[in-house]
Design an enzyme around this catalytic site. Structure first.
Site, PDB file in Angstrom:
ATOM      1  N   ASP A 188       0.855  -1.171   0.000  1.00 38.89           N
ATOM      2  CA  ASP A 188       0.000   0.000   0.000  1.00 38.89           C
ATOM      3  C   ASP A 188       0.908   1.243   0.000  1.00 38.89           C
ATOM      4  OD1 ASP A 188      -2.299   1.669   0.540  1.00 38.89           O
ATOM      5  OD2 ASP A 188      -1.635   1.706   2.634  1.00 38.89           O
ATOM      6  N   ASP A 190      -0.226   5.029   0.834  1.00 39.65           N
ATOM      7  CA  ASP A 190      -0.516   6.023   1.879  1.00 39.65           C
ATOM      8  C   ASP A 190      -0.710   5.337   3.227  1.00 39.65           C
ATOM      9  OD1 ASP A 190      -0.462   7.730  -0.283  1.00 39.65           O
ATOM     10  OD2 ASP A 190      -2.630   7.854  -0.471  1.00 39.65           O
TER      11      ASP A 190
HETATM   12 MG    MG Z   1      -3.184   3.039   3.333  1.00 40.83          MG
END
Ligand code: MG
Ligand code: ZN
Length: 194
Positions: A15, A17
């Site tokens: 992932d 962010d």
């Molecule tokens: Mg995230």
């Protein structure tokens, strides 16, 4: 599970962010990029162990009209530049720009991982998804690999994570250990059952 070809490279799907960089909520400004602690060490370890590192990111801010794909590219480029300063690189970047539509790529749908596997000759064997939300864990489960959860700002909603790591480095160490145990199992046919 389909058998992988021997030359296929294992991969970790990351992932963006809240995992590589500080969660800012719909970040569209490269100036807001802040690489999280241990990320550089984690990427070094993963590469040393032969893992490809692939970013898989939901960027619904595009569909919502907050910013465009160019802004996503600019932020990704800034992350890549910062990491390059420390001598590490992400192997591939994928994002889903959609929101309220039936796409195959918005996590936890497996479209981004499927594409990455095809385009980069990856195997899912030994890999995992690492992220800070339930959709990341669910994405791993959607393709039959572990979901590793990092601490995040949101209340957790999702399937039980296979491992909860405090940092990306801890996640990388878990994967490296799993890989080493797998190697031992193959090489010496361990008889201990723990
Ligand atoms: Mg995230
Ligand atoms: Zn999508």
């Amino acid at each position: 599970m389909q058998r992988s070809k021997p030359h296929d490279r294992p991969a970790v799907f990351l992932d963006r962010d809240g995992t590589l960089i500080e969660e800012r909520g719909f970040l569209d400004d490269p100036g807001g990029v802040e690489i999280l602690p241990t990320v550089v060490d984690a990427l070094r370890l993963l590469h040393r162990r032969g893992f490809a590192t692939v970013v898989v990111s939901n960027q619904s801010g595009v569909a919502r009209g907050y910013f465009d794909d160019e802004a996503v590219r600019a932020v990704n480029g800034e992350i890549a530049r910062r990491l390059a300063n420390d001598g590490v690189a992400i192997d591939a970047w994928y994002w889903c720009s959609h929101y309220d539509e039936d796409c195959a790529c918005r996590k936890p749908a497996p479209g981004m991982i499927r594409r990455a596997v095809d385009e980069h000759g990856l195997t899912l064997d030994g890999g995992a998804v690492v992220g800070d939300r339930g959709t990341d864990v669910a994405l791993g489960h959607a393709v039959g690999i572990p979901g590793i959860l990092l601490p995040g700002p949101y209340p957790y909603e999702g399937p039980e994570p296979d491992f909860r790591a405090e940092t990306l480095l801890e996640a990388a160490e878990w994967l490296a250990l799993r890989q080493a145990q797998g190697d031992i199992g193959v090489a010496s046919k361990r008889s201990d059952s723990g």
